[in-house]
Motif scaffolding. Structure first.
Motif, PDB file in Angstrom:
ATOM      1  N   LEU A 182      -0.071  26.607  37.783  1.00 50.68           N
ATOM      2  CA  LEU A 182       0.196  27.976  37.340  1.00 50.68           C
ATOM      3  C   LEU A 182       0.121  28.091  35.816  1.00 50.68           C
ATOM      4  CD1 LEU A 182       1.340  30.754  38.284  1.00 50.68           C
ATOM      5  CD2 LEU A 182       3.617  29.752  38.143  1.00 50.68           C
ATOM      6  N   GLY A 183      -0.634  29.101  35.351  1.00 51.31           N
ATOM      7  CA  GLY A 183      -0.713  29.359  33.916  1.00 51.31           C
ATOM      8  C   GLY A 183      -0.477  30.825  33.636  1.00 51.31           C
ATOM      9  N   LEU A 184      -0.474  31.183  32.370  1.00 51.78           N
ATOM     10  CA  LEU A 184      -0.314  32.579  31.980  1.00 51.78           C
ATOM     11  C   LEU A 184      -1.613  33.087  31.367  1.00 51.78           C
ATOM     12  CD1 LEU A 184       3.192  32.430  30.284  1.00 51.78           C
ATOM     13  CD2 LEU A 184       2.646  33.505  32.479  1.00 51.78           C
ATOM     14  N   GLY A 185      -1.914  34.364  31.642  1.00 49.87           N
ATOM     15  CA  GLY A 185      -3.117  34.954  31.056  1.00 49.87           C
ATOM     16  C   GLY A 185      -2.777  36.272  30.398  1.00 49.87           C
ATOM     17  N   SER A 186      -3.410  36.533  29.268  1.00 45.96           N
ATOM     18  CA  SER A 186      -3.193  37.827  28.623  1.00 45.96           C
ATOM     19  C   SER A 186      -4.061  38.890  29.292  1.00 45.96           C
ATOM     20  CB  SER A 186      -3.553  37.755  27.138  1.00 45.96           C
ATOM     21  OG  SER A 186      -4.922  37.445  26.982  1.00 45.96           O
ATOM     22  N   ASP A 187      -5.120  38.447  30.031  1.00 47.37           N
ATOM     23  CA  ASP A 187      -6.234  39.316  30.410  1.00 47.37           C
ATOM     24  C   ASP A 187      -6.811  39.875  29.112  1.00 47.37           C
ATOM     25  OD1 ASP A 187      -8.095  40.511  32.021  1.00 47.37           O
ATOM     26  OD2 ASP A 187      -6.650  41.294  33.452  1.00 47.37           O
TER      27      ASP A 187
END
Ligand SMILES: [Zn+2]
Length: 435
Positions: free
Chosen positions: A313-318
């Motif tokens: 699992l990671g984070l994305g700003s889009d």
């Protein structure tokens, strides 16, 4: 380069924070991590850089973005309540109003914003990947640039797939050790099933990482489950046939082979317990994009359930067109607070692990690190460095970013590009987009 970075805190990632810690960097790798005195004694010939009241931690990873759209920050505010209109205005601007150099400038400005915020690695989906890839390289980021593919009409699946293959060939010719090529079938409602099957097979055969938007909007859910809603109506107007598989997006992507590629799936808001188990069993990775999801009103992904299931699992700003900043520390705080607002408990340590996509400061690892200053009024006092990072800091507190042992951002300046020229060009692009 052989350097020892020392600071009040070193947060290695998987192990406890070290007070008065240091990280030794030799070439592109970390040579040692430990208490300051120990590291200096072990590497007496290394130059010592004392960063003072600061936290050294693993570089942040933006697992889902579109750097080429950086020029559209704030451009689509009036379309936000209508996702179909939002996508249409974005597509027209990118294809008809922006020149090739505009795309490259826009991506480079996005890459500058990333390293300024302590991001060392980006997973970037791009319609013009051959323009975005040099942008990452110019700034010195690590990452994967995924060439996008579109095509909802099954009659054109083979033709669109051949176009993608040609673009990937061009992209592979400019790959580097730090920046690799990937493929990105855009979304279930813009790429037909046969084309998804071809791309998934190609991804496996060529060992190309695959990124895709999945289970994002209500319109997508109606489209996949029932074959109705804005996307279905859009295809009907173009006389394109669509037979809904009648299952969830995740089940559909399993049927067409996408989940056999260990894909990186952006959003995953509309998923149930069965979908989460499928994601885990297929070793699919999830890019959680809470701010973009909230801004466009798409809903809230089950962040704590993803953590419980042990998903990659990671984070994305889009893109910043729907965020409006590329700041993974801010994204981590938002993710944690949103989960807690929904009654789920996520700790700051868990949030940091996700924000770094599991990165660690450990001997032998890539020398990718970020440094946050602790001198801000908003951070004082600091009892726990990880809580200070997640709940009281943002990308704007970053003072140094190192990728593969190279300082790509330091003391307010991106090292390798002319930011003044880029700033002037961004202003020109804004005027063009405004007509
Ligand atoms: Zn996206």
């Amino acid at each position: 380069m052989t350097t020892i970075y020392s600071a009040r805190w070193v947060v290695p990632g998987a192990t406890e924070p070290l007070e008065n810690g240091a990280v030794a960097v030799e070439g592109q790798r970390i040579a040692g991590v430990g208490p300051h005195a120990e590291v200096v004694a072990r590497f007496p010939e290394f130059k010592v850089e004392s960063l003072g009241d600061a936290i050294i931690f693993p570089g942040l990873v933006n697992t889902h973005t579109h750097l080429e759209l950086t020029a559209m920050r704030g451009y689509l505010e009036n379309e936000e309540t209508d996702f179909f209109a939002w996508l249409r205005k974005l597509t027209v601007a990118r294809l008809e109003l922006m020149t090739a150099d505009d795309i490259r400038v826009s991506a480079t400005w996005g890459a500058c914003e990333a390293v300024r915020a302590g991001i060392t690695c980006v997973h970037d989906a791009s319609d013009s990947a051959v323009m975005s890839m040099p942008a990452l390289m110019d700034v010195g980021l690590r990452g994967v640039v995924y060439q996008e593919s579109f095509g909802p009409d099954a009659r054109l699946a083979r033709e669109n797939f051949e176009k993608l293959k040609t673009k990937v060939e061009e992209l592979r010719a400019v790959e580097s050790e730090l920046v690799r090529a990937g493929v990105s079938p855009h979304a279930p409602y813009t790429v037909c099933g046969p084309q998804l099957e071809l791309i998934a097979e190609f991804s496996r055969a060529e060992r190309l990482p695959l990124m895709m938007h999945a289970a994002e909007s209500a319109a997508e859910e109606s489209f996949v489950r029932e074959g109705c809603g804005a996307f279905a109506e859009g295809l009907a107007r173009r006389a394109i046939e669509w037979k809904a598989p009648g299952v969830s997006t995740i089940q559909y992507l399993k049927q067409v082979g996408v989940l056999d590629t260990s894909p990186l799936l952006a959003h995953c808001i509309r998923v149930d317990e069965v979908d989460i188990a499928v994601l885990r069993d297929t070793r699919s990775q999830v890019a959680h994009c809470p701010k973009s999801n909230a801004k466009l009103g798409h809903g809230r992904a089950p962040f704590a359930k993803f953590l419980d299931a042990g998903l990659a699992l990671g984070l994305g700003s889009d893109s910043v067109a729907s965020n409006n900043t590329c700041d993974i520390l801010e994204e981590a705080r938002f993710a944690t607070l949103m989960a807690r607002a929904g009654g789920e408990h996520v700790t700051s340590s868990q949030a940091l692990r996700v924000a770094t996509f599991g990165g660690e400061l450990i001997e032998g690892a890539h020398a990718d690190l970020a440094v946050v200053s602790l001198t801000g009024a908003h951070q004082l006092p600091s009892y726990d460095p990880i809580a200070t990072l997640i709940f009281a800091s943002s990308g704007r507190d970053v003072i140094l970013t190192v990728v593969a042992g190279r300082e790509v951002y330091r003391n307010g300046r991106v090292s390798n590009v002319d930011e003044d020229r880029l700033r002037a060009r961004m202003s020109e692009i804004r005027h063009r987009l405004n007509g």
